[in-house]
Design a protein around this motif. Structure first.
Motif, PDB file in Angstrom:
ATOM      1  N   UNK A 135      16.848  18.637  74.883  1.00 16.82           N
ATOM      2  CA  UNK A 135      18.063  17.804  75.860  1.00 16.82           C
ATOM      3  C   UNK A 135      19.288  17.560  74.969  1.00 16.82           C
ATOM      4  N   UNK A 136      19.080  16.654  73.878  1.00 18.84           N
ATOM      5  CA  UNK A 136      20.329  16.264  73.204  1.00 18.84           C
ATOM      6  C   UNK A 136      21.103  17.561  72.873  1.00 18.84           C
ATOM      7  N   UNK A 137      20.416  18.651  72.319  1.00 19.22           N
ATOM      8  CA  UNK A 137      21.297  19.905  71.688  1.00 19.22           C
ATOM      9  C   UNK A 137      21.898  20.515  72.749  1.00 19.22           C
ATOM     10  N   UNK A 138      21.119  20.659  74.057  1.00 14.33           N
ATOM     11  CA  UNK A 138      21.804  21.394  75.248  1.00 14.33           C
ATOM     12  C   UNK A 138      23.160  20.504  75.789  1.00 14.33           C
ATOM     13  N   UNK A 139      22.800  19.310  75.698  1.00 21.36           N
ATOM     14  CA  UNK A 139      23.992  18.610  76.265  1.00 21.36           C
ATOM     15  C   UNK A 139      25.341  18.451  75.188  1.00 21.36           C
ATOM     16  N   UNK A 140      24.973  18.512  73.866  1.00 24.32           N
ATOM     17  CA  UNK A 140      25.905  18.527  72.812  1.00 24.32           C
ATOM     18  C   UNK A 140      26.473  19.920  73.099  1.00 24.32           C
ATOM     19  N   UNK A 141      25.829  20.991  73.124  1.00 22.25           N
ATOM     20  CA  UNK A 141      26.370  22.292  73.440  1.00 22.25           C
ATOM     21  C   UNK A 141      27.314  22.488  74.591  1.00 22.25           C
ATOM     22  N   UNK A 142      26.713  21.844  75.679  1.00 15.51           N
ATOM     23  CA  UNK A 142      27.599  21.892  77.052  1.00 15.51           C
ATOM     24  C   UNK A 142      28.878  20.999  76.802  1.00 15.51           C
ATOM     25  N   UNK A 143      28.996  19.866  76.227  1.00 17.32           N
ATOM     26  CA  UNK A 143      30.206  19.307  75.819  1.00 17.32           C
ATOM     27  C   UNK A 143      31.050  20.054  75.096  1.00 17.32           C
ATOM     28  N   UNK A 144      30.419  20.501  74.006  1.00 20.37           N
ATOM     29  CA  UNK A 144      31.438  21.456  73.104  1.00 20.37           C
ATOM     30  C   UNK A 144      31.813  22.683  73.804  1.00 20.37           C
ATOM     31  N   UNK A 145      31.079  23.220  74.704  1.00 19.77           N
ATOM     32  CA  UNK A 145      31.554  24.551  75.242  1.00 19.77           C
ATOM     33  C   UNK A 145      32.646  24.134  76.481  1.00 19.77           C
ATOM     34  N   UNK A 146      32.642  22.970  77.105  1.00 18.25           N
ATOM     35  CA  UNK A 146      33.638  22.512  78.033  1.00 18.25           C
ATOM     36  C   UNK A 146      34.634  22.358  77.193  1.00 18.25           C
ATOM     37  N   UNK A 147      34.784  21.554  75.860  1.00 17.39           N
ATOM     38  CA  UNK A 147      36.109  21.303  75.165  1.00 17.39           C
ATOM     39  C   UNK A 147      36.649  22.245  74.702  1.00 17.39           C
ATOM     40  N   UNK A 148      35.589  23.656  74.286  1.00 12.59           N
ATOM     41  CA  UNK A 148      36.204  24.737  73.713  1.00 12.59           C
ATOM     42  C   UNK A 148      36.964  25.534  74.798  1.00 12.59           C
ATOM     43  N   UNK A 149      36.403  25.609  76.016  1.00 13.72           N
ATOM     44  CA  UNK A 149      36.717  26.330  77.249  1.00 13.72           C
ATOM     45  C   UNK A 149      38.195  25.704  77.682  1.00 13.72           C
ATOM     46  N   UNK A 150      38.467  24.366  77.585  1.00 18.61           N
ATOM     47  CA  UNK A 150      39.707  23.678  77.788  1.00 18.61           C
ATOM     48  C   UNK A 150      40.854  24.042  76.903  1.00 18.61           C
ATOM     49  N   UNK A 151      40.317  24.181  75.625  1.00 20.65           N
ATOM     50  CA  UNK A 151      41.215  24.540  74.198  1.00 20.65           C
ATOM     51  C   UNK A 151      41.728  25.818  74.219  1.00 20.65           C
ATOM     52  N   UNK A 152      40.500  26.674  74.802  1.00 16.10           N
ATOM     53  CA  UNK A 152      40.893  28.175  74.310  1.00 16.10           C
ATOM     54  C   UNK A 152      40.916  28.965  75.840  1.00 16.10           C
ATOM     55  N   UNK A 153      41.388  28.267  76.908  1.00 15.13           N
ATOM     56  CA  UNK A 153      41.075  29.032  78.128  1.00 15.13           C
ATOM     57  C   UNK A 153      42.227  30.059  78.194  1.00 15.13           C
ATOM     58  N   UNK A 154      42.937  30.146  77.449  1.00 17.69           N
ATOM     59  CA  UNK A 154      44.163  31.382  77.437  1.00 17.69           C
ATOM     60  C   UNK A 154      43.169  32.639  76.663  1.00 17.69           C
ATOM     61  N   UNK A 155      42.545  32.175  75.616  1.00 16.17           N
ATOM     62  CA  UNK A 155      41.952  33.285  74.870  1.00 16.17           C
ATOM     63  C   UNK A 155      40.628  33.905  75.847  1.00 16.17           C
ATOM     64  N   UNK A 156      39.907  32.934  76.484  1.00 21.60           N
ATOM     65  CA  UNK A 156      38.861  33.339  77.467  1.00 21.60           C
ATOM     66  C   UNK A 156      39.694  34.156  78.487  1.00 21.60           C
ATOM     67  N   UNK A 157      40.712  33.611  79.052  1.00 22.03           N
ATOM     68  CA  UNK A 157      41.591  34.639  80.366  1.00 22.03           C
ATOM     69  C   UNK A 157      41.850  35.910  79.516  1.00 22.03           C
ATOM     70  N   UNK A 158      42.113  35.956  78.397  1.00 19.46           N
ATOM     71  CA  UNK A 158      42.710  37.310  77.746  1.00 19.46           C
ATOM     72  C   UNK A 158      41.666  38.341  77.677  1.00 19.46           C
ATOM     73  N   UNK A 159      40.375  37.756  76.913  1.00 21.74           N
ATOM     74  CA  UNK A 159      39.153  38.564  76.813  1.00 21.74           C
ATOM     75  C   UNK A 159      38.448  38.706  78.250  1.00 21.74           C
ATOM     76  N   UNK A 160      38.453  38.068  79.213  1.00 16.59           N
ATOM     77  CA  UNK A 160      37.995  38.412  80.591  1.00 16.59           C
ATOM     78  C   UNK A 160      38.676  39.650  81.179  1.00 16.59           C
ATOM     79  N   UNK A 161      40.017  39.494  80.842  1.00 13.75           N
ATOM     80  CA  UNK A 161      41.096  40.640  81.531  1.00 13.75           C
ATOM     81  C   UNK A 161      40.876  41.855  80.843  1.00 13.75           C
ATOM     82  N   UNK A 162      40.639  41.701  79.624  1.00 21.11           N
ATOM     83  CA  UNK A 162      40.491  42.881  78.908  1.00 21.11           C
ATOM     84  C   UNK A 162      39.368  43.726  79.060  1.00 21.11           C
ATOM     85  N   UNK A 163      38.166  42.981  79.343  1.00 20.13           N
ATOM     86  CA  UNK A 163      37.015  43.622  79.724  1.00 20.13           C
ATOM     87  C   UNK A 163      37.125  44.243  81.121  1.00 20.13           C
TER      88      UNK A 163
END
Length: 360
Positions: A135-163
């Protein structure tokens, strides 16, 4: 000097312990406790080990089966592309080599995603087999994923568009495209950036997430359209016959017979004015070859019209420069104030009359 064992035997109390020496009873007790602990927990260890081994075996087998299925799917796509190569339908599709490269890229992405999901799930299950609280590991991974998602949303958008660009085959290497922000020939297609070479040789690096619309000029077929403007007094049937003859000659000449994918047709009048009328001539061509066909078609139509005595008109007539008319008053001298005898200037120039005589 006596040994500790000798002193132990010589002592009155045979059970007395010597400092720093483990007695036989203590050793036997520790061995008994250890054996009991092992006997008590060996089943748990065996169960955990078998569970971990089973998880690893299932994960590896599932990963192998998924990768093999994806490989067969890619091979089937390549075989279907080779089946239509050289046919009329294949001419309108992308060539087999490009389809092979696209399918290989799709297969690589899918295999990587499948391996990540399967092995990641197996790793979490192994941690759970060790009775580790996830539970703590998944919660930390979830928080880290949300933070990385907001910080790298342009990178994620570029990657999904390329796919999705690769999956939908919107363009490929060698295509001429208009991406809105830039246009040119595609020299590299990546999951994040598309590289274009412009008309002047410049290289554009366009992020896939920034591309809102794409105009592919190299897929399917292109249209070569030429507007011919002649005098309104010309015979339309004769003009159409000359253009049809030019189209037949162009369709038989090298290399235009390969670049033309349809007959040269006169679509009709697009404009009729008092001093001119315009006819639209069009033909389907190979992708990317429309401009060359248009130039060759204009060249041949002009020569055929000259031979047939048909005059091409267009634009405004050139203005003829004429000499400016001479002003007749330019050689006439300006009027003089002395020309009028009654003017003040003329009266001022008259001699003063003599006064009355004073002598008698």
């Amino acid at each position: 000097m006596s040994s500790p064992l000798t002193r132990l035997l010589a002592s009155e109390d045979p059970n007395a312990a010597v400092p720093g020496v483990v007695s036989l009873d203590d050793a036997a007790k520790q061995a008994t406790d250890a054996a009991g602990w092992v006997e008590q927990n060996w089943s748990t260890w065996l169960n955990t080990g078998l569970r971990i081994a089973l998880i690893l075996v299932v994960a590896l087998v599932l990963r192998m089966l998924v990768r093999r299925a994806l490989t067969k799917l890619i091979e089937r796509m390549n075989r279907s592309a080779q089946a239509v190569e050289g046919t009329a339908l294949g001419g309108l599709l992308v060539n087999a080599e490009r389809r092979r490269q696209r399918s290989e890229a799709i297969g690589s992405v899918l295999r990587s995603v499948a391996s990540f999901l399967i092995l990641g799930t197996a790793g979490l299950m192994i941690l759970g087999a060790f009775e580790i609280d996830l539970a703590p590991l998944l919660a930390s991974a979830g928080v880290a994923g949300v933070a990385i998602g907001f910080g790298a949303r342009n990178l994620v958008t570029d990657f999904l568009s390329g796919v999705f660009m690769i999956l939908e085959d919107q363009y490929g290497v060698g295509d001429s495209i208009d991406a809105g922000v830039a246009s040119g020939e595609v020299i590299e297609v990546g999951l994040r950036v598309t590289k274009l070479r412009g008309d002047d040789g410049e290289i554009w690096y366009v992020r896939n997430g920034e591309i809102k619309r794409i105009g592919n000029l190299s897929q399917g077929w292109a249209t070569a359209a030429v507007d011919v403007t002649v005098r309104p007094s010309e015979d339309l049937d004769r003009v159409g016959a000359v253009i049809a003859e030019v189209g037949e000659e162009l369709a038989k000449a090298e290399p235009w017979n390969e670049r033309l994918w349809g007959p040269v047709e006169t679509l009709g009048l697009t404009e009729v004015l008092l001093d001119s009328m315009t006819l639209r001539v069009a033909a389907k061509t190979m992708p990317g070859k429309a401009l060359g066909v248009e130039r060759e078609l204009r060249w041949r139509i002009k020569r055929a019209f000259d031979a047939a005595g048909i005059r091409i008109v267009g634009g405004l007539p050139l203005a003829v420069e004429e000499p400016a008319p001479t002003d007749p008053s330019a050689t006439v001298a300006p009027p003089s104030a002395l020309a009028s005898p009654t003017s003040p200037q003329s009266l001022a120039t008259n001699p003063i009359p003599p006064g009355p005589s004073l002598t008698k």
